[in-house]
Design an enzyme around this catalytic site. Structure first.
Site, PDB file in Angstrom:
ATOM      1  N   ARG A 233       8.294  -9.250  11.223  1.00  0.00           N
ATOM      2  CA  ARG A 233       7.022  -9.777  10.732  1.00  0.00           C
ATOM      3  C   ARG A 233       5.900  -8.852  11.175  1.00  0.00           C
ATOM      4  O   ARG A 233       5.848  -8.417  12.329  1.00  0.00           O
ATOM      5  CB  ARG A 233       6.769 -11.197  11.270  1.00  0.00           C
ATOM      6  N   GLU A 262       0.042  -7.750   2.908  1.00  0.00           N
ATOM      7  CA  GLU A 262       0.887  -6.955   2.014  1.00  0.00           C
ATOM      8  C   GLU A 262       0.430  -7.102   0.571  1.00  0.00           C
ATOM      9  O   GLU A 262       0.302  -8.236   0.093  1.00  0.00           O
ATOM     10  CB  GLU A 262       2.348  -7.393   2.153  1.00  0.00           C
ATOM     11  N   HIS A 281       8.147  -3.419   2.553  1.00  0.00           N
ATOM     12  CA  HIS A 281       8.905  -4.661   2.730  1.00  0.00           C
ATOM     13  C   HIS A 281      10.154  -4.662   1.848  1.00  0.00           C
ATOM     14  O   HIS A 281      10.391  -5.596   1.069  1.00  0.00           O
ATOM     15  CB  HIS A 281       8.022  -5.869   2.413  1.00  0.00           C
TER      16      HIS A 281
END
Length: 324
Positions: A233, A262, A281
């Site tokens: 995270r 993001e 990601h």
């Protein structure tokens, strides 16, 4: 036929499984929560990814009987509100574990062997990296694992058996037997983990006590040649403090697959920090992981709608008092 709202795209295999068992996928026109709240009425289930599902959207789903998260982390889903309303919430904690672990190893290797710098050197015709690179061989080095869930255990197994690394683990909730089975040593604190590792890989969930566990103070415990990798995270790391440590040479390199925001904005400190490898990601976005995650999501929607207890209830206590 009951409908399941698909907030963000999932693998076709999951959609086909829903359809084959009489559940119609309905696709959200946009993944923002106001749109989802407008479109969720009438749906019996919902599958969401990193967009999450806020309290307003949960409350708007008057027919909602199940919420499934395409992934592990639940911090963007209003689990408390869903539980109050008797709506089971499920996740998929094992579906992409191997893919994320492999990506963590890939980032470690990319940092240790300066893969990005090597690519740039060849393209620019600059051969100095061959003589000045100061790269790290991982065999015999210590991998520090912050957290010891499924992903961390697979990462550790690859590092230990494939690269010959020693394992040091900070995970207060893990039993000694699990660490012994993995051939790992326990670190009594985050500081001890950082001080004893050549490479640190983060695998902890985001909670108030883990937010910015990597910060200006804890970074001072890391060795100057050490590497830090985050596939967990973004909020686990104070990236401003990390960027400063990289610029000052107090840390050899860092890799991040996750960010607090993001996509990250131009103000994200790691974008201008040296000796970094950044990814959007994608740790769990292999074909295999996406297929398995979608199938687990769809299967749990079908379980709940059929009255079967799903395997990955986030709050098991809701099952006995779920919404009719």
């Amino acid at each position: 036929m009951p409908e399941c709202l698909i907030v963000q795209p999932i693998h076709r295999a999951g959609l086909d499984l829903l359809t084959a068992h009489g559940v119609t996928p309905r696709f959200a026109s946009a993944p923002d929560m106001p749109t989802v709240a407008r479109e969720i009425p009438g749906c019996a289930g919902v599958i969401t990814r990193n967009a999450g599902l806020d309290a307003a959207a949960v409350e708007a789903g008057a027919s909602l009987r199940v919420i499934v998260n395409h992934g592990v982390g639940m911090n963007r889903i209003a689990v408390d509100r869903a539980t109050e309303l008797g709506i089971p919430v499920c996740n998929t904690p094992t579906a992409n574990a191997r893919s994320v672990a492999e990506h963590a190893i890939a980032l470690i290797l990319a940092l240790a062997r300066k893969v990005m710098e090597g690519d740039a050197a060849v393209r620019s015709g600059d051969w100095r990296l061959r003589y000045e690179g100061r790269m790290m061989e991982l065999h015999g080095k210590t991998l520090g694992l912050a957290g010891f869930g499924t992903i961390a255990r697979i990462t550790g197994a690859i590092a230990r058996h494939g690269l010959g690394m020693r394992l040091l683990v900070f995970s207060p909730g893990s039993e000694d037997a699990a660490l012994r089975e993995a051939g790992a040593e326990r670190a009594p604190s985050v500081e001890a983990l950082l001080a004893g590792a050549d490479v640190v890989s983060l695998h902890r969930p985001l909670r108030p006590d883990t937010r910015h566990m990597i910060n200006a103070d804890t970074l001072h415990h890391m060795r100057p040649h050490a590497l830090l990798v985050n596939t967990a995270r973004g909020e686990l790391v104070d990236t401003a403090a990390l960027a400063e440590a990289l610029r000052e040479g107090r840390l050899a390199g860092a890799a991040a697959d996750v960010f607090a925001v993001e996509p990250p904005g131009a103000e994200e400190p790691l974008l201008s920090a040296p000796n970094t490898v950044l990814a959007p990601h994608i740790a769990g976005v292999t074909e295999e992981a996406m297929r398995e995650t979608a199938l687990q999501c769809a299967a749990q929607v079908l379980d709940v709608l059929a009255g079967r207890r799903p395997p990955h209830l986030v709050r098991p206590e809701v099952w006995e008092r779920q919404r009719s």
